[in-house]
Design a protein around this motif. Sequence first.
Motif, PDB file in Angstrom:
ATOM      1  N   VAL A 101     -30.620 -42.263 -82.895  1.00  0.00           N
ATOM      2  CA  VAL A 101     -31.626 -42.509 -83.930  1.00  0.00           C
ATOM      3  C   VAL A 101     -30.901 -43.106 -85.136  1.00  0.00           C
ATOM      4  N   ILE A 102     -31.387 -44.247 -85.607  1.00  0.00           N
ATOM      5  CA  ILE A 102     -30.770 -44.876 -86.780  1.00  0.00           C
ATOM      6  C   ILE A 102     -31.604 -44.573 -88.031  1.00  0.00           C
ATOM      7  N   GLU A 103     -30.972 -44.688 -89.174  1.00  0.00           N
ATOM      8  CA  GLU A 103     -31.637 -44.325 -90.430  1.00  0.00           C
ATOM      9  C   GLU A 103     -32.923 -45.112 -90.662  1.00  0.00           C
ATOM     10  N   ALA A 104     -32.941 -46.380 -90.286  1.00  0.00           N
ATOM     11  CA  ALA A 104     -34.126 -47.216 -90.494  1.00  0.00           C
ATOM     12  C   ALA A 104     -35.350 -46.700 -89.744  1.00  0.00           C
ATOM     13  N   TRP A 105     -35.162 -45.824 -88.767  1.00  0.00           N
ATOM     14  CA  TRP A 105     -36.269 -45.280 -87.983  1.00  0.00           C
ATOM     15  C   TRP A 105     -36.812 -43.988 -88.569  1.00  0.00           C
ATOM     16  N   THR A 106     -36.251 -43.519 -89.672  1.00  0.00           N
ATOM     17  CA  THR A 106     -36.677 -42.236 -90.224  1.00  0.00           C
ATOM     18  C   THR A 106     -37.566 -42.429 -91.445  1.00  0.00           C
ATOM     19  N   ASP A 107     -38.306 -41.372 -91.796  1.00  0.00           N
ATOM     20  CA  ASP A 107     -39.268 -41.459 -92.888  1.00  0.00           C
ATOM     21  C   ASP A 107     -38.985 -40.425 -93.974  1.00  0.00           C
ATOM     22  N   TYR A 108     -39.956 -40.249 -94.845  1.00  0.00           N
ATOM     23  CA  TYR A 108     -39.850 -39.326 -95.976  1.00  0.00           C
ATOM     24  C   TYR A 108     -39.765 -37.870 -95.541  1.00  0.00           C
ATOM     25  N   ASN A 109     -40.071 -37.566 -94.277  1.00  0.00           N
ATOM     26  CA  ASN A 109     -39.903 -36.210 -93.754  1.00  0.00           C
ATOM     27  C   ASN A 109     -38.526 -36.018 -93.124  1.00  0.00           C
ATOM     28  N   ASP A 110     -37.693 -37.066 -93.203  1.00  0.00           N
ATOM     29  CA  ASP A 110     -36.331 -37.054 -92.681  1.00  0.00           C
ATOM     30  C   ASP A 110     -36.270 -36.909 -91.164  1.00  0.00           C
ATOM     31  N   HIS A 111     -37.309 -37.412 -90.491  1.00  0.00           N
ATOM     32  CA  HIS A 111     -37.238 -37.472 -89.033  1.00  0.00           C
ATOM     33  C   HIS A 111     -37.796 -38.806 -88.549  1.00  0.00           C
ATOM     34  N   MET A 112     -37.641 -39.071 -87.282  1.00  0.00           N
ATOM     35  CA  MET A 112     -38.037 -40.344 -86.684  1.00  0.00           C
ATOM     36  C   MET A 112     -39.540 -40.548 -86.837  1.00  0.00           C
ATOM     37  N   THR A 113     -39.938 -41.746 -87.260  1.00  0.00           N
ATOM     38  CA  THR A 113     -41.349 -42.051 -87.479  1.00  0.00           C
ATOM     39  C   THR A 113     -42.066 -42.297 -86.155  1.00  0.00           C
ATOM     40  N   GLU A 114     -43.392 -42.191 -86.193  1.00  0.00           N
ATOM     41  CA  GLU A 114     -44.166 -42.445 -84.975  1.00  0.00           C
ATOM     42  C   GLU A 114     -43.999 -43.878 -84.504  1.00  0.00           C
ATOM     43  N   SER A 115     -43.891 -44.828 -85.433  1.00  0.00           N
ATOM     44  CA  SER A 115     -43.701 -46.223 -85.023  1.00  0.00           C
ATOM     45  C   SER A 115     -42.337 -46.435 -84.373  1.00  0.00           C
ATOM     46  N   ALA A 116     -41.328 -45.669 -84.797  1.00  0.00           N
ATOM     47  CA  ALA A 116     -40.005 -45.781 -84.187  1.00  0.00           C
ATOM     48  C   ALA A 116     -40.013 -45.252 -82.757  1.00  0.00           C
ATOM     49  N   PHE A 117     -40.803 -44.197 -82.501  1.00  0.00           N
ATOM     50  CA  PHE A 117     -40.923 -43.723 -81.120  1.00  0.00           C
ATOM     51  C   PHE A 117     -41.446 -44.852 -80.237  1.00  0.00           C
ATOM     52  N   LEU A 118     -42.484 -45.551 -80.703  1.00  0.00           N
ATOM     53  CA  LEU A 118     -43.043 -46.663 -79.932  1.00  0.00           C
ATOM     54  C   LEU A 118     -42.008 -47.771 -79.756  1.00  0.00           C
ATOM     55  N   LEU A 119     -41.253 -48.071 -80.802  1.00  0.00           N
ATOM     56  CA  LEU A 119     -40.209 -49.095 -80.728  1.00  0.00           C
ATOM     57  C   LEU A 119     -39.193 -48.753 -79.635  1.00  0.00           C
ATOM     58  N   VAL A 120     -38.739 -47.508 -79.606  1.00  0.00           N
ATOM     59  CA  VAL A 120     -37.736 -47.102 -78.621  1.00  0.00           C
ATOM     60  C   VAL A 120     -38.331 -47.115 -77.210  1.00  0.00           C
ATOM     61  N   PHE A 121     -39.583 -46.685 -77.053  1.00  0.00           N
ATOM     62  CA  PHE A 121     -40.220 -46.787 -75.741  1.00  0.00           C
ATOM     63  C   PHE A 121     -40.335 -48.260 -75.320  1.00  0.00           C
ATOM     64  N   GLY A 122     -40.632 -49.143 -76.263  1.00  0.00           N
ATOM     65  CA  GLY A 122     -40.693 -50.574 -75.966  1.00  0.00           C
ATOM     66  C   GLY A 122     -39.350 -51.123 -75.520  1.00  0.00           C
ATOM     67  N   ASP A 123     -38.276 -50.649 -76.144  1.00  0.00           N
ATOM     68  CA  ASP A 123     -36.937 -51.076 -75.726  1.00  0.00           C
ATOM     69  C   ASP A 123     -36.639 -50.603 -74.305  1.00  0.00           C
ATOM     70  N   SER A 124     -37.117 -49.413 -73.959  1.00  0.00           N
ATOM     71  CA  SER A 124     -36.958 -48.907 -72.598  1.00  0.00           C
ATOM     72  C   SER A 124     -37.738 -49.787 -71.610  1.00  0.00           C
ATOM     73  N   SER A 125     -38.955 -50.177 -72.000  1.00  0.00           N
ATOM     74  CA  SER A 125     -39.742 -51.087 -71.152  1.00  0.00           C
ATOM     75  C   SER A 125     -39.000 -52.396 -70.945  1.00  0.00           C
ATOM     76  N   ASP A 126     -38.388 -52.913 -72.015  1.00  0.00           N
ATOM     77  CA  ASP A 126     -37.652 -54.179 -71.916  1.00  0.00           C
ATOM     78  C   ASP A 126     -36.505 -54.057 -70.911  1.00  0.00           C
ATOM     79  N   CYS A 127     -35.826 -52.925 -70.875  1.00  0.00           N
ATOM     80  CA  CYS A 127     -34.772 -52.709 -69.869  1.00  0.00           C
ATOM     81  C   CYS A 127     -35.357 -52.802 -68.464  1.00  0.00           C
ATOM     82  N   PHE A 128     -36.524 -52.181 -68.278  1.00  0.00           N
ATOM     83  CA  PHE A 128     -37.223 -52.222 -66.990  1.00  0.00           C
ATOM     84  C   PHE A 128     -37.603 -53.655 -66.626  1.00  0.00           C
TER      85      PHE A 128
END
Length: 187
Positions: free
Chosen positions: A42-69
């Motif tokens: 998890v990189i800092e750019a993926w985190t929000d004001y709650n100091d954890h990964m944002t919902e949009s970052a979860f989608l981004l990472v799932f998209g990167d997994s799809s791209d590998c597929f």
Amino acid sequence: MLVHPERNPMSRLTTPNEGKPFAGWDWSKPIPAPLAFHRTPVIEAWTDYNDHMTESAFLLVFGDSSDCFFRYIGIDEAYREAGQSIYTMETRIHNRREAHIGDPLALTLQLIDRDAKRLHIFHTMTSEADGAVLATAEQILVHVDMQAGRSSPFPPDLAERIAAIAAVHAVLPLPPTVGVPLGLRKK
């Protein structure tokens, strides 16, 4: 390449595998069940004001997994330049636990179903530190003829690779959230 002339390709969102060509299909190699091609911290750019990964970052990472597929089965820049691609029709994410800066993530992908034009896939994101499931994503994808602007059947060679993955993944248990309706539970 199908790029808008007024658009700077360097300013768009890319995947970690951008530019990595299809490596070819080796029928002698076993097909993983599930597929496990993507890992990332998890990189800092993926985190929000709650100091954890944002919902949009979860989608981004799932998209990167799809791209590998996609690249595993043969969909890369050359494939898209030839006028075909896969588009997402629907995505549902189930968030289970938080992820913080530096947390190591591991993703798997299971092919649930397929037909001549569509794929139903399921991602699982786990923490490499303790193996806990952080989130899952269920997606329906469609093969598209970009020139015609509509869905089209997978070409025979791609359909054959997808069928091989489907046969191997058929023995995997169906994840419990697949196809579950969204809504508030009544008490």
